[in-house]
Every structure is written in structure tokens, then in C-alpha cells.
Design a protein around this motif. Structure first.
Motif, PDB file in Angstrom:
ATOM      1  N   ILE A 135      35.429   3.611  44.636  1.00 55.64           N
ATOM      2  CA  ILE A 135      35.242   2.461  43.743  1.00 55.64           C
ATOM      3  C   ILE A 135      36.250   1.370  44.096  1.00 55.64           C
ATOM      4  N   GLU A 136      37.511   1.757  44.255  1.00 54.29           N
ATOM      5  CA  GLU A 136      38.566   0.779  44.524  1.00 54.29           C
ATOM      6  C   GLU A 136      38.442   0.148  45.904  1.00 54.29           C
ATOM      7  N   HIS A 137      37.695   0.763  46.797  1.00 54.01           N
ATOM      8  CA  HIS A 137      37.528   0.223  48.149  1.00 54.01           C
ATOM      9  C   HIS A 137      36.104  -0.273  48.416  1.00 54.01           C
ATOM     10  N   LYS A 138      35.378  -0.613  47.347  1.00 49.99           N
ATOM     11  CA  LYS A 138      34.044  -1.233  47.427  1.00 49.99           C
ATOM     12  C   LYS A 138      32.986  -0.376  48.103  1.00 49.99           C
ATOM     13  N   LYS A 139      33.207   0.917  48.162  1.00 48.56           N
ATOM     14  CA  LYS A 139      32.210   1.784  48.780  1.00 48.56           C
ATOM     15  C   LYS A 139      31.165   2.231  47.756  1.00 48.56           C
ATOM     16  N   LYS A 140      31.568   2.289  46.490  1.00 51.57           N
ATOM     17  CA  LYS A 140      30.659   2.648  45.405  1.00 51.57           C
ATOM     18  C   LYS A 140      30.951   1.771  44.205  1.00 51.57           C
ATOM     19  N   GLU A 141      29.912   1.555  43.399  1.00 47.66           N
ATOM     20  CA  GLU A 141      30.103   0.832  42.146  1.00 47.66           C
ATOM     21  C   GLU A 141      30.202   1.842  41.021  1.00 47.66           C
ATOM     22  N   PRO A 142      31.064   1.585  40.050  1.00 42.49           N
ATOM     23  CA  PRO A 142      31.207   2.535  38.946  1.00 42.49           C
ATOM     24  C   PRO A 142      29.972   2.514  38.049  1.00 42.49           C
ATOM     25  N   SER A 143      29.638   3.673  37.537  1.00 39.41           N
ATOM     26  CA  SER A 143      28.540   3.753  36.574  1.00 39.41           C
ATOM     27  C   SER A 143      29.031   3.225  35.230  1.00 39.41           C
ATOM     28  N   LEU A 144      28.108   2.976  34.338  1.00 40.74           N
ATOM     29  CA  LEU A 144      28.476   2.544  32.995  1.00 40.74           C
ATOM     30  C   LEU A 144      29.316   3.621  32.305  1.00 40.74           C
ATOM     31  N   ALA A 145      29.019   4.880  32.575  1.00 44.45           N
ATOM     32  CA  ALA A 145      29.798   5.987  32.002  1.00 44.45           C
ATOM     33  C   ALA A 145      31.254   5.941  32.479  1.00 44.45           C
ATOM     34  N   VAL A 146      31.466   5.624  33.743  1.00 47.55           N
ATOM     35  CA  VAL A 146      32.828   5.531  34.279  1.00 47.55           C
ATOM     36  C   VAL A 146      33.548   4.329  33.669  1.00 47.55           C
ATOM     37  N   LEU A 147      32.851   3.218  33.533  1.00 47.07           N
ATOM     38  CA  LEU A 147      33.466   2.047  32.890  1.00 47.07           C
ATOM     39  C   LEU A 147      33.867   2.368  31.454  1.00 47.07           C
ATOM     40  N   LYS A 148      33.049   3.145  30.769  1.00 44.05           N
ATOM     41  CA  LYS A 148      33.366   3.556  29.395  1.00 44.05           C
ATOM     42  C   LYS A 148      34.625   4.426  29.390  1.00 44.05           C
ATOM     43  N   LYS A 149      34.762   5.300  30.386  1.00 49.97           N
ATOM     44  CA  LYS A 149      35.960   6.138  30.478  1.00 49.97           C
ATOM     45  C   LYS A 149      37.209   5.281  30.696  1.00 49.97           C
ATOM     46  N   TYR A 150      37.105   4.276  31.556  1.00 48.84           N
ATOM     47  CA  TYR A 150      38.225   3.341  31.768  1.00 48.84           C
ATOM     48  C   TYR A 150      38.560   2.638  30.457  1.00 48.84           C
ATOM     49  N   ALA A 151      37.533   2.120  29.797  1.00 50.52           N
ATOM     50  CA  ALA A 151      37.737   1.380  28.555  1.00 50.52           C
ATOM     51  C   ALA A 151      38.425   2.258  27.513  1.00 50.52           C
ATOM     52  N   ASP A 152      37.967   3.488  27.391  1.00 51.71           N
ATOM     53  CA  ASP A 152      38.577   4.412  26.435  1.00 51.71           C
ATOM     54  C   ASP A 152      40.016   4.738  26.821  1.00 51.71           C
ATOM     55  N   ARG A 153      40.251   5.031  28.095  1.00 54.18           N
ATOM     56  CA  ARG A 153      41.584   5.418  28.560  1.00 54.18           C
ATOM     57  C   ARG A 153      42.610   4.302  28.350  1.00 54.18           C
ATOM     58  N   PHE A 154      42.199   3.061  28.630  1.00 50.15           N
ATOM     59  CA  PHE A 154      43.137   1.946  28.550  1.00 50.15           C
ATOM     60  C   PHE A 154      42.996   1.141  27.263  1.00 50.15           C
ATOM     61  N   GLU A 155      42.190   1.687  26.333  1.00 51.21           N
ATOM     62  CA  GLU A 155      41.992   1.053  25.029  1.00 51.21           C
ATOM     63  C   GLU A 155      41.585  -0.406  25.163  1.00 51.21           C
ATOM     64  N   LEU A 156      40.566  -0.621  25.974  1.00 50.79           N
ATOM     65  CA  LEU A 156      40.002  -1.948  26.200  1.00 50.79           C
ATOM     66  C   LEU A 156      38.562  -1.966  25.712  1.00 50.79           C
ATOM     67  N   PRO A 157      38.093  -3.106  25.250  1.00 50.96           N
ATOM     68  CA  PRO A 157      36.658  -3.180  24.965  1.00 50.96           C
ATOM     69  C   PRO A 157      35.901  -3.142  26.294  1.00 50.96           C
ATOM     70  N   ILE A 158      34.820  -2.407  26.336  1.00 55.66           N
ATOM     71  CA  ILE A 158      34.054  -2.316  27.579  1.00 55.66           C
ATOM     72  C   ILE A 158      33.567  -3.698  28.007  1.00 55.66           C
ATOM     73  N   SER A 159      33.402  -4.600  27.058  1.00 54.71           N
ATOM     74  CA  SER A 159      32.972  -5.959  27.392  1.00 54.71           C
ATOM     75  C   SER A 159      33.999  -6.659  28.285  1.00 54.71           C
TER      76      SER A 159
END
Length: 114
Positions: free
Chosen positions: A39-63
Motif C-alpha cells: 500500500i505504502e509503495h503504490k503496488k496495492k490500494e487499500p480496501s475500505l475495510a483497511v481504511l476503516k482499520k486505520y481510522a479506528d486505530r488513529f481515531e480519525l473519521p474515515i472521511s
């Protein structure tokens, strides 16, 4: 034509800002380190589920993360979004770099005086 996608840069900057290794973050959000690396090297795009995990982990709105998503329907909006997203990332990278440099200076001083 593929629109610019800034997920890789945004997600990497968030991880680095929080001083996490790829391995540590991958464990925390329950994905493989290799997938995170891709993901960090542009080889794959994160799924919506992965973005949700990031948002939850860092306490950010997924928006907030969706700001960096592709938008092909409105090209004028897309140009503005890319410009704004780039400025936000540059500011976050600058802050993260400053904190990392400050941490290195503190560590060097502590090591030097011990």
C-alpha cells in the motif's frame, strides 16, 4: 487515464507521525506487513475495510482518509482535491519530520551525557 491517488503517502505519513514501524502497525490493524508495504509503495490500494482499520486505530473519521481517494466524476473538484490533499500531506510530513529530528537530537544528547 488513472487519477492521482495519495493513499500511499497519507497512510505512510500517519504511520510515521505516530512513530510506528510497518510491522507494529500491521499487527495493530491485523494485516500483513507485506500488504502494508505494498500500500505504502503504490503496488496495492487499500480496501475500505483497511481504511476503516486505520481510522479506528488513529481515531480519525474515515472521511478524512477518503480525502485522498480517487474522484473521476468531477475533474475540477478532482484538481482542487489533489491540490488540497497535497498541501495537507506536506504539512503533516513537515511536522512528522520535525518531531523525528527533535527526537533524534534528544536521544543523541541523552546518549552523549550518560
Amino acid at each position: 487515464m488513472r487519477q492521482e491517488n495519495m493513499y500511499d503517502r497519507a497512510l505512510k505519513t500517519i504511520r510515521q507521525y505516530h512513530r510506528l514501524s510497518q510491522s507494529d502497525l500491521a499487527k495493530q490493524i491485523n494485516i500483513s506487513r507485506s500488504y502494508l508495504n505494498e500500500i505504502e509503495h503504490k503496488k496495492k490500494e487499500p480496501s475500505l475495510a483497511v481504511l476503516k482499520k486505520y481510522a479506528d486505530r488513529f481515531e480519525l473519521p474515515i472521511s478524512s482518509l477518503m480525502l485522498f481517494a480517487e474522484q473521476e466524476s468531477n475533474k475540477n473538484f478532482n484538481k482542487a482535491r489533489i491540490f488540497f490533499a497535497d498541501k495537507v500531506l506536506k504539512m503533516l510530513e513537515w511536522v512528522a519530520d520535525g518531531e523525528n529530528n527533535e527526537s533524534k537530537k534528544t536521544s543523541a544528547t541523552t546518549t552523549h551525557t550518560d
